[in-house]
Design a protein around this motif. Sequence first.
Motif, PDB file in Angstrom:
ATOM      1  N   GLU A 306       0.842  -1.209   0.000  1.00 61.82           N
ATOM      2  CA  GLU A 306       0.000   0.000   0.000  1.00 61.82           C
ATOM      3  C   GLU A 306       0.876   1.257   0.000  1.00 61.82           C
ATOM      4  N   GLU A 307       1.857   1.263   0.929  1.00 61.88           N
ATOM      5  CA  GLU A 307       2.720   2.456   1.044  1.00 61.88           C
ATOM      6  C   GLU A 307       3.529   2.665  -0.246  1.00 61.88           C
ATOM      7  N   PHE A 308       4.120   1.574  -0.745  1.00 60.46           N
ATOM      8  CA  PHE A 308       4.926   1.678  -1.973  1.00 60.46           C
ATOM      9  C   PHE A 308       4.063   2.187  -3.127  1.00 60.46           C
ATOM     10  N   THR A 309       2.905   1.573  -3.317  1.00 62.03           N
ATOM     11  CA  THR A 309       2.067   1.911  -4.481  1.00 62.03           C
ATOM     12  C   THR A 309       1.617   3.372  -4.413  1.00 62.03           C
ATOM     13  N   ALA A 310       1.272   3.841  -3.206  1.00 63.24           N
ATOM     14  CA  ALA A 310       0.830   5.244  -3.074  1.00 63.24           C
ATOM     15  C   ALA A 310       1.955   6.193  -3.484  1.00 63.24           C
ATOM     16  N   LYS A 311       3.166   5.927  -2.973  1.00 62.60           N
ATOM     17  CA  LYS A 311       4.304   6.812  -3.294  1.00 62.60           C
ATOM     18  C   LYS A 311       4.676   6.731  -4.773  1.00 62.60           C
ATOM     19  N   PHE A 312       4.657   5.510  -5.290  1.00 60.52           N
ATOM     20  CA  PHE A 312       5.030   5.283  -6.695  1.00 60.52           C
ATOM     21  C   PHE A 312       4.010   5.965  -7.617  1.00 60.52           C
ATOM     22  N   ALA A 313       2.727   5.783  -7.316  1.00 59.44           N
ATOM     23  CA  ALA A 313       1.667   6.372  -8.156  1.00 59.44           C
ATOM     24  C   ALA A 313       1.758   7.903  -8.132  1.00 59.44           C
ATOM     25  N   GLU A 314       2.101   8.453  -6.981  1.00 55.21           N
ATOM     26  CA  GLU A 314       2.225   9.915  -6.877  1.00 55.21           C
ATOM     27  C   GLU A 314       3.330  10.425  -7.816  1.00 55.21           C
ATOM     28  N   LYS A 315       4.446   9.689  -7.830  1.00 60.76           N
ATOM     29  CA  LYS A 315       5.568  10.079  -8.717  1.00 60.76           C
ATOM     30  C   LYS A 315       5.161   9.962 -10.182  1.00 60.76           C
ATOM     31  N   ILE A 316       4.469   8.894 -10.515  1.00 60.32           N
ATOM     32  CA  ILE A 316       4.088   8.679 -11.928  1.00 60.32           C
ATOM     33  C   ILE A 316       3.091   9.762 -12.363  1.00 60.32           C
ATOM     34  N   ALA A 317       2.170  10.084 -11.467  1.00 54.97           N
ATOM     35  CA  ALA A 317       1.154  11.094 -11.818  1.00 54.97           C
ATOM     36  C   ALA A 317       1.800  12.458 -12.045  1.00 54.97           C
ATOM     37  N   ALA A 318       2.965  12.673 -11.395  1.00 50.15           N
ATOM     38  CA  ALA A 318       3.617  13.996 -11.512  1.00 50.15           C
ATOM     39  C   ALA A 318       4.482  14.120 -12.771  1.00 50.15           C
ATOM     40  N   LEU A 319       4.655  13.030 -13.503  1.00 51.06           N
ATOM     41  CA  LEU A 319       5.525  13.094 -14.686  1.00 51.06           C
ATOM     42  C   LEU A 319       4.906  13.990 -15.751  1.00 51.06           C
ATOM     43  N   LYS A 320       5.774  14.809 -16.367  1.00 54.73           N
ATOM     44  CA  LYS A 320       5.270  15.700 -17.412  1.00 54.73           C
ATOM     45  C   LYS A 320       5.467  15.020 -18.770  1.00 54.73           C
ATOM     46  N   ILE A 321       4.398  14.958 -19.530  1.00 56.65           N
ATOM     47  CA  ILE A 321       4.468  14.322 -20.842  1.00 56.65           C
ATOM     48  C   ILE A 321       4.452  15.410 -21.912  1.00 56.65           C
ATOM     49  N   GLY A 322       5.213  15.214 -22.979  1.00 58.33           N
ATOM     50  CA  GLY A 322       5.212  16.231 -24.034  1.00 58.33           C
ATOM     51  C   GLY A 322       6.341  16.016 -25.032  1.00 58.33           C
ATOM     52  N   ASN A 323       6.516  16.982 -25.909  1.00 53.81           N
ATOM     53  CA  ASN A 323       7.586  16.959 -26.907  1.00 53.81           C
ATOM     54  C   ASN A 323       8.926  16.972 -26.169  1.00 53.81           C
ATOM     55  N   GLY A 324       9.763  15.991 -26.474  1.00 49.76           N
ATOM     56  CA  GLY A 324      11.033  15.842 -25.762  1.00 49.76           C
ATOM     57  C   GLY A 324      11.957  17.040 -25.874  1.00 49.76           C
ATOM     58  N   LEU A 325      11.714  17.910 -26.843  1.00 54.80           N
ATOM     59  CA  LEU A 325      12.573  19.103 -26.970  1.00 54.80           C
ATOM     60  C   LEU A 325      12.177  20.181 -25.960  1.00 54.80           C
ATOM     61  N   ASP A 326      10.968  20.052 -25.370  1.00 48.86           N
ATOM     62  CA  ASP A 326      10.511  21.092 -24.437  1.00 48.86           C
ATOM     63  C   ASP A 326      11.107  20.885 -23.048  1.00 48.86           C
TER      64      ASP A 326
END
Length: 489
Positions: A306-326
């Motif tokens: 539970e603890e691992f998944t919560a922390k891991f999911a928080e990090k994944i949700a914070a990832l910025k997706i977009g054009n790699g040049l930005d």
Amino acid sequence: MTDISAVLAKVPTGLLINGRWRDSSDGATFDVENPATEEKLATLASATGEDAVAALDAAVAAQEEWARTSPRFRSEILRRAFELVTERAETFATLMTLEMGKPLAEARGEVTYGAEYLRWFAEETVRHYGRHTVVPEGTLQMTTRHKPVGPCLLITPWNFPLAMATRKVAPAVAAGCTMVLKPAKLTPLTAQYFAQTMLDAGLPAGVLNIVSSKSASGISTPLMADHRLRKVSFTGSTAVGVTLLKAAADNVLRTSMELGGNAPVIVFDDADIDVAVEGALAAKMRNGGEACTAGNRILVQEGIAEEFTAKFAEKIAALKIGNGLDDGVNVGPMVEAKAVANLESLVTDAVDRGGRAIVGGTPVEGAGHFFAPTVIVDAPKDARVFREEIFGPIAPVFTFSDEAEAIALGNDTEYGLASYVFTGDAARMYRMADGLEFGLMGYNSGVISNAAAPFGGVKQSGLGREGAAEGIEEYSTVQYIGQRDPYAV
Ligand code: NAD
């Protein structure tokens, strides 16, 4: 602001055969596209089978003289190539981001990593020792020598356009082999510019030939049936690797096969959870998940799930997706539309079987081949996300109860490339290394590739090793000379 047209203008668009860039024999071409925008980047000559054979002719013609060059001569070329790639780092990095999509920061990391193979093998070239001894009976003096295998076909994938080329070209140069390189048609620009860089570093004509093409088998089929070819080194999917192994058997070719993976990331309850979260994030999301070493299955011990998944999911949700040049982008586009469709079907399959996407789970609307970073929980072990190589930013989390189950689940795949273990117990680390059937194991680390380390898999992940001292052996053959001992009675 990067001047994209100035970067693209540096890339030769022809075939490199015998030191000259030229058009394909039938004038055919193919386009290379930017996966972030779907815009055309360049049009390249598309090699035919006839061009491939002309490239092999050049490699065969150059082989004898190249094999006679001194180790120091070849070493200096690799060293100059290392320096040139390093000087041209920004151009290489931009090209990779443009054609493959990875964020610029990661592309710069790949330049450093890819260039290291040139430096490493520059150093290995002059330290590739044979041995001399007396046979046990005392009747013969035994000398072993290394000779180059001979002309090689090198086939590389699209996900690491520079490093997968340097990891093959550098040891082949070190050993004294000549080459025909066929890069992936989705990302040939980096390899084209790398081939020019090798010429600029002083590589003689004919030693490295490059035949980008829209038809992969149109190149490999005639070459692999040609008795003058001595080796094929392939990095790519297991399915294509199997086809090439069959063709190699007919011609008794040496082979190196770096194939697919399905890496477990195993997190025990005695691990430092923050280190494990960071490690799993790096193992899973580096290169947008489009890596053979990508953490495919996150296996977490029940008590900390539970603890691992919560922390891991928080990090994944914070990832910025977009054009790699930005600036600040963590996850770029997938390489092509087909990849996005496959990711979508993996999520649908997991959800149909009872799984839940707690982060992401869908493609991103608009231009470019984007898929949202995703965390899936509660999927059963027969879900496709457990069984197949995901090759994208989807992280399925599963649980296990004890060490024996962790090993059994980890090994429950036909693949055996990378594995990752997070534990605070060093003795357990060795037990896991014993139990896990994988060529590579990260211990409290989610990133393990290094030019000095032998990279390669077991089971359906392939044959042979790249990098390290082992890397040069893949391009060398051993000759033994038995000399009558002058003192033998
Ligand atoms: P792929 O097998 O589709 O293509 C790899 C290369 O093979 C490309 O150059 C392609 O043009 C060529 N190819 C395709 N069909 C061919 C044929 N019939 N004959 C000859 N050549 C052919 O793989 P990909 O999609 O480019 O790359 C992704 C795969 O590569 C994944 O499975 C990944 O795990 C694997 N990979 C492995 C490593 C490793 O070191 N083990 C590293 C990177 C990628």
